[in-house]
Design a protein around this motif. Sequence first.
Motif, PDB file in Angstrom:
ATOM      1  N   PHE A   1       2.941   6.728  -2.972  1.00  0.00           N
ATOM      2  CA  PHE A   1       3.972   6.187  -3.391  1.00  0.00           C
ATOM      3  C   PHE A   1       4.014   6.503  -4.776  1.00  0.00           C
ATOM      4  O   PHE A   1       3.474   6.940  -5.481  1.00  0.00           O
ATOM      5  CB  PHE A   1       3.964   4.637  -3.669  1.00  0.00           C
ATOM      6  CG  PHE A   1       3.866   3.742  -2.449  1.00  0.00           C
ATOM      7  CD1 PHE A   1       4.973   3.770  -1.665  1.00  0.00           C
ATOM      8  CD2 PHE A   1       2.816   3.321  -1.569  1.00  0.00           C
ATOM      9  CE1 PHE A   1       5.060   2.913  -0.501  1.00  0.00           C
ATOM     10  CE2 PHE A   1       2.741   2.669  -0.850  1.00  0.00           C
ATOM     11  CZ  PHE A   1       3.996   2.142   0.003  1.00  0.00           C
ATOM     12  N   THR A   2       5.561   6.836  -5.327  1.00  0.00           N
ATOM     13  CA  THR A   2       5.707   7.219  -6.926  1.00  0.00           C
ATOM     14  C   THR A   2       6.459   6.039  -7.588  1.00  0.00           C
ATOM     15  O   THR A   2       6.025   5.111  -8.014  1.00  0.00           O
ATOM     16  CB  THR A   2       6.513   8.433  -6.860  1.00  0.00           C
ATOM     17  OG1 THR A   2       7.634   8.553  -6.076  1.00  0.00           O
ATOM     18  CG2 THR A   2       5.667   9.677  -6.489  1.00  0.00           C
TER      19      THR A   2
ATOM     20  N   PHE B   1      -3.189  -0.628  -1.032  1.00  0.00           N
ATOM     21  CA  PHE B   1      -1.523  -0.644  -1.352  1.00  0.00           C
ATOM     22  C   PHE B   1      -1.093  -0.894  -2.557  1.00  0.00           C
ATOM     23  O   PHE B   1      -2.198  -1.460  -3.590  1.00  0.00           O
ATOM     24  CB  PHE B   1      -0.827  -1.967  -0.507  1.00  0.00           C
ATOM     25  CG  PHE B   1       0.433  -2.009  -1.155  1.00  0.00           C
ATOM     26  CD1 PHE B   1       1.280  -1.180  -0.342  1.00  0.00           C
ATOM     27  CD2 PHE B   1       1.044  -2.977  -1.776  1.00  0.00           C
ATOM     28  CE1 PHE B   1       2.775  -1.443  -0.405  1.00  0.00           C
ATOM     29  CE2 PHE B   1       2.317  -3.041  -2.077  1.00  0.00           C
ATOM     30  CZ  PHE B   1       3.334  -2.284  -1.349  1.00  0.00           C
ATOM     31  N   GLY B   2      -0.264  -0.352  -3.262  1.00  0.00           N
ATOM     32  CA  GLY B   2       0.368  -0.401  -4.608  1.00  0.00           C
ATOM     33  C   GLY B   2       1.872   0.017  -4.707  1.00  0.00           C
ATOM     34  O   GLY B   2       1.939   1.135  -3.984  1.00  0.00           O
ATOM     35  N   PHE B   3       2.344  -0.683  -5.377  1.00  0.00           N
ATOM     36  CA  PHE B   3       4.167  -0.339  -5.435  1.00  0.00           C
ATOM     37  C   PHE B   3       4.357   1.363  -5.900  1.00  0.00           C
ATOM     38  O   PHE B   3       4.950   2.099  -5.449  1.00  0.00           O
ATOM     39  CB  PHE B   3       4.698  -1.191  -6.400  1.00  0.00           C
ATOM     40  CG  PHE B   3       5.224  -2.316  -5.710  1.00  0.00           C
ATOM     41  CD1 PHE B   3       5.895  -2.241  -4.725  1.00  0.00           C
ATOM     42  CD2 PHE B   3       4.809  -3.563  -6.099  1.00  0.00           C
ATOM     43  CE1 PHE B   3       6.237  -3.396  -3.844  1.00  0.00           C
ATOM     44  CE2 PHE B   3       5.232  -4.761  -5.524  1.00  0.00           C
ATOM     45  CZ  PHE B   3       5.745  -4.740  -4.455  1.00  0.00           C
ATOM     46  N   SER B   4       3.432   1.796  -6.973  1.00  0.00           N
ATOM     47  CA  SER B   4       3.736   3.259  -7.288  1.00  0.00           C
ATOM     48  C   SER B   4       2.690   4.094  -7.071  1.00  0.00           C
ATOM     49  O   SER B   4       2.368   5.278  -7.583  1.00  0.00           O
ATOM     50  CB  SER B   4       3.818   3.240  -8.927  1.00  0.00           C
ATOM     51  OG  SER B   4       2.779   2.535  -9.489  1.00  0.00           O
ATOM     52  N   ARG B   5       1.455   3.605  -6.404  1.00  0.00           N
ATOM     53  CA  ARG B   5       0.412   4.465  -5.968  1.00  0.00           C
ATOM     54  C   ARG B   5      -0.041   3.887  -4.759  1.00  0.00           C
ATOM     55  O   ARG B   5      -0.066   2.745  -4.439  1.00  0.00           O
ATOM     56  CB  ARG B   5      -0.705   4.507  -7.154  1.00  0.00           C
ATOM     57  CG  ARG B   5      -1.062   3.206  -7.484  1.00  0.00           C
ATOM     58  CD  ARG B   5      -1.925   3.164  -8.895  1.00  0.00           C
ATOM     59  NE  ARG B   5      -1.150   3.582  -9.673  1.00  0.00           N
ATOM     60  CZ  ARG B   5      -0.262   2.707 -10.705  1.00  0.00           C
ATOM     61  NH1 ARG B   5      -0.562   1.525 -10.467  1.00  0.00           N
ATOM     62  NH2 ARG B   5       0.111   3.312 -11.775  1.00  0.00           N
ATOM     63  N   TYR B   6      -0.774   4.924  -3.676  1.00  0.00           N
ATOM     64  CA  TYR B   6      -1.328   4.479  -2.505  1.00  0.00           C
ATOM     65  C   TYR B   6      -2.774   4.852  -2.593  1.00  0.00           C
ATOM     66  O   TYR B   6      -2.991   6.342  -2.662  1.00  0.00           O
ATOM     67  CB  TYR B   6      -0.617   4.625  -1.498  1.00  0.00           C
ATOM     68  CG  TYR B   6      -1.066   4.172  -0.099  1.00  0.00           C
ATOM     69  CD1 TYR B   6      -1.576   2.843  -0.032  1.00  0.00           C
ATOM     70  CD2 TYR B   6      -0.961   4.988   0.905  1.00  0.00           C
ATOM     71  CE1 TYR B   6      -2.266   2.561   1.379  1.00  0.00           C
ATOM     72  CE2 TYR B   6      -1.311   4.740   2.153  1.00  0.00           C
ATOM     73  CZ  TYR B   6      -2.081   3.413   2.390  1.00  0.00           C
ATOM     74  OH  TYR B   6      -2.427   3.166   3.598  1.00  0.00           O
ATOM     75  N   ALA B   7      -3.895   4.246  -2.397  1.00  0.00           N
ATOM     76  CA  ALA B   7      -5.200   4.603  -2.116  1.00  0.00           C
ATOM     77  C   ALA B   7      -5.602   5.748  -3.341  1.00  0.00           C
ATOM     78  O   ALA B   7      -6.115   6.448  -3.211  1.00  0.00           O
ATOM     79  CB  ALA B   7      -5.588   5.395  -1.063  1.00  0.00           C
ATOM     80  N   GLU B   8      -5.064   5.245  -4.648  1.00  0.00           N
ATOM     81  CA  GLU B   8      -5.388   6.038  -5.825  1.00  0.00           C
ATOM     82  C   GLU B   8      -6.716   6.464  -5.958  1.00  0.00           C
ATOM     83  O   GLU B   8      -7.226   7.454  -6.391  1.00  0.00           O
ATOM     84  CB  GLU B   8      -4.634   5.542  -6.910  1.00  0.00           C
ATOM     85  CG  GLU B   8      -4.665   6.508  -8.180  1.00  0.00           C
ATOM     86  CD  GLU B   8      -3.826   5.857  -9.297  1.00  0.00           C
ATOM     87  OE1 GLU B   8      -3.227   6.557 -10.081  1.00  0.00           O
ATOM     88  OE2 GLU B   8      -4.090   4.593  -9.729  1.00  0.00           O
ATOM     89  N   ARG B   9      -7.619   5.406  -5.825  1.00  0.00           N
ATOM     90  CA  ARG B   9      -8.952   5.669  -6.119  1.00  0.00           C
ATOM     91  C   ARG B   9      -9.512   6.807  -5.340  1.00  0.00           C
ATOM     92  O   ARG B   9     -10.390   7.610  -6.022  1.00  0.00           O
ATOM     93  CB  ARG B   9      -9.546   4.451  -5.605  1.00  0.00           C
ATOM     94  CG  ARG B   9     -11.190   4.359  -5.929  1.00  0.00           C
ATOM     95  CD  ARG B   9     -11.849   3.108  -5.303  1.00  0.00           C
ATOM     96  NE  ARG B   9     -11.633   2.909  -3.807  1.00  0.00           N
ATOM     97  CZ  ARG B   9     -12.367   3.676  -2.712  1.00  0.00           C
ATOM     98  NH1 ARG B   9     -13.285   4.639  -3.220  1.00  0.00           N
ATOM     99  NH2 ARG B   9     -11.972   3.516  -1.595  1.00  0.00           N
TER     100      ARG B   9
ATOM    101  N   GLY C   1      -2.189   9.001  -6.817  1.00  0.00           N
ATOM    102  CA  GLY C   1      -1.775   7.911  -5.821  1.00  0.00           C
ATOM    103  C   GLY C   1      -0.971   8.430  -4.537  1.00  0.00           C
ATOM    104  O   GLY C   1      -0.606   7.731  -3.841  1.00  0.00           O
ATOM    105  N   ASN C   2      -0.369   9.699  -4.607  1.00  0.00           N
ATOM    106  CA  ASN C   2       0.163  10.216  -3.256  1.00  0.00           C
ATOM    107  C   ASN C   2      -1.020  10.794  -2.407  1.00  0.00           C
ATOM    108  O   ASN C   2      -0.523  11.467  -1.253  1.00  0.00           O
ATOM    109  CB  ASN C   2       1.062  11.532  -3.670  1.00  0.00           C
ATOM    110  CG  ASN C   2       2.249  10.656  -4.688  1.00  0.00           C
ATOM    111  OD1 ASN C   2       2.024  10.587  -5.790  1.00  0.00           O
ATOM    112  ND2 ASN C   2       3.518  10.226  -4.135  1.00  0.00           N
TER     113      ASN C   2
END
Length: 731
Positions: free
Chosen positions: A12-13, A159-167, A217-218
């Motif tokens: 997500f961005t 899940f996150g609105f502007s990032r996904y599995a950023e960790r 996060g992408n």
Amino acid sequence: METRILAITPPFTQLNTPYPATAYLKGFLNTKGIACRQADLGIEAILKMFSKKGLDSVFDFAGANRDGWSENAQRIATLRDYYTNTIDAVILFLQGKNPTLALQICQEDFLPEASRFAQLDEMEWAFGSMGTQDKAKHLATLYLEDLSDFIVECVDANFGFSRYAERLGRSANSFDELYAALQGPATFTDRILLDLLEEKIAESQPQLLLVSVPFPGNLYAAFRAAQYIRQQHSQIKVAMGGGFPNTELRSLSDARVFEFFDFITLDDGEAPVENLIEHLQGLRSVENLKRTFALVDGVVVYCNQSERRDYKQSEVGTPDYTDLPLDQYISVLEVVNPMHRLWSDGRWNKLTMAHGCYWGKCTFCDISLDYIKIYEPVAANLLCDRIEELIEKTGQTGFHFVDEAAPPALMRALAIEIIRRKLTVTWWTNIRFEKSFTRDLCVLLKASGCIAVSGGLEVASDRLLKLIDKGVTVEQVAKVTHHFSQAGIMVHAYLMYGYPTQTVQETVDSLEMVRQLFEAGVLQSGFWHQFAMTAHSPVGLYPEQFSVSRTTDVVGAFANNDLEYTDPTGIDHNQFSFGLRKSLFNYMHGICFDYELQEWFDFKIPRTKIAPDFIESAIHSDEILHTKPTAKVVWLGQKPTVSYFTKSKKGNSWEMASLAFHDKKESLTIQAPKPEGKWLVSMLEKLSVYNTKVYTFQEVKADFEQQLEDFELFWYSKPVNILREFGLLAL
């Protein structure tokens, strides 16, 4: 033979506007007559999930067994019907298509409320003065964040609105953890992503899939998409490019990455992608690709024997947003930070004034990499051509110039060209706080539609600014931010703590500088971040020059960017994080300036050594009245109404000119002796911003002295000084 291309941005961005990489690439391919479709799978996944049907799926997936759920998650699940019955209307409202819903949302009995709404009592003062639309947008944002909290707890922890599995993407020196996650079953969010990807594949039937990965996060979603293509559509070649590989994957050697991707390109993508297309058409060997990783005989090889030069900015074309659902992006409202609001509220066309950074010296920055090192500006008239083209194609007049640091001279030329073409645009960008941003230049930028700038103050300490090689002083920053603020342009400062050898005293003094800047009203927004040593910065490359040492020199087989290091001061800079951010939160809202700095911290700090009036003194220190001969003189105003009269005093009389000026807000009249008045009327017509010729100060002086004497006396006289406040600018 034509190669069918699909370019995607994986989740997500941003929610409010597309990340521009695929639009930039599509614009370039247009210049080559190469067809390319594009998709923002992030916004499409959000819209699919946050719909009545999507939320039903979310709640069904979470299940009825609530053992172990938090009280907040149980509340949201109980209110399921309220959420599913309101979600479609709220999304339409945030897309700007349902403005009357604001009246209901503001009643505060329309939206279901969970833990995020606990902030309301504390923040009523922050948005109490907002209009109905803004307040409703903020309440709707809290509502979405409640749903996001539920999804993270009960459906998909990544899940996150502007990032996904950023960790999984952050400092992933080893590919092991990400690789292991990809061997597991697809998550709820993954399945939405893959369903959307299958739709796009069916529509465009691509032979080459280009995946843009700008952020950590992408990354996971990019690999999950590539994995799906490899399993279900193995005939399609998949390439990754973007900000993440450009900074993190430059020393890639793990062959497992190529179980997912066929190619990974670095830096500017135009020439590498063009070479890839030629390779797939059988016109170029893999060795003759440009800045591209590939797997050759089971080994990761960096292929860079291409003779193709990189394209100049004048050759890359106008970004093309065709295929992207521009009317479906959603604007959320986070009231805490005014600049962050620009990021999340409204749709912005993205453009670049100049490739790279014209300064290119900051020691914490990746200045060894081409995307910063190679500086190339775009001509103002070409930029305006692109602005007009984008307005025509998108219907949007908001522009975010995504520069490393926009050059002042080019900003001046662009502003003049925007005004000359009578374009109505709203724009903002990133700058350096350098002395070129005079009061007059800031007035010009404002007149052209500039509403905000962001820039790095970093550590507000002259010793550390010199060590950073920032090329500015705190006093200079104060003056420049004052000029912008006086002109009505919002100023955001990037702030840093924990730079190598930074002492506790310097952190405290830096905070005091920031306090004074906000109290003086010359900063409106800011953000503190802790220094991180990166592999491609001077600090990372030559740590001994900064009196620190790297903990390890081991190069990982996957990502390499953030580096561990030891600082001889031994200070734990993490301890300052909460206090710095809490104080900034309050300063941004114009309160707590009278608090002692000690009150922000629960441990003992030294008293500041900064004079309490340092910033005020810097702002109001006398500036030498001197206009450079090469300064460009521009008149922003209209033609004055002129009348003549005779003035008498002590038996003497002489003819005077009265010039009446009107702008959008006020009127003023100045008087001057008739000869000077007539010359001024004539010269203002020549100096009008709408004329193609721009006069220098020296040319204006020479014109005056053909007829009259003592130009400097006239230029610095009271009537002209009044006019200087009214739109007569020396740039």
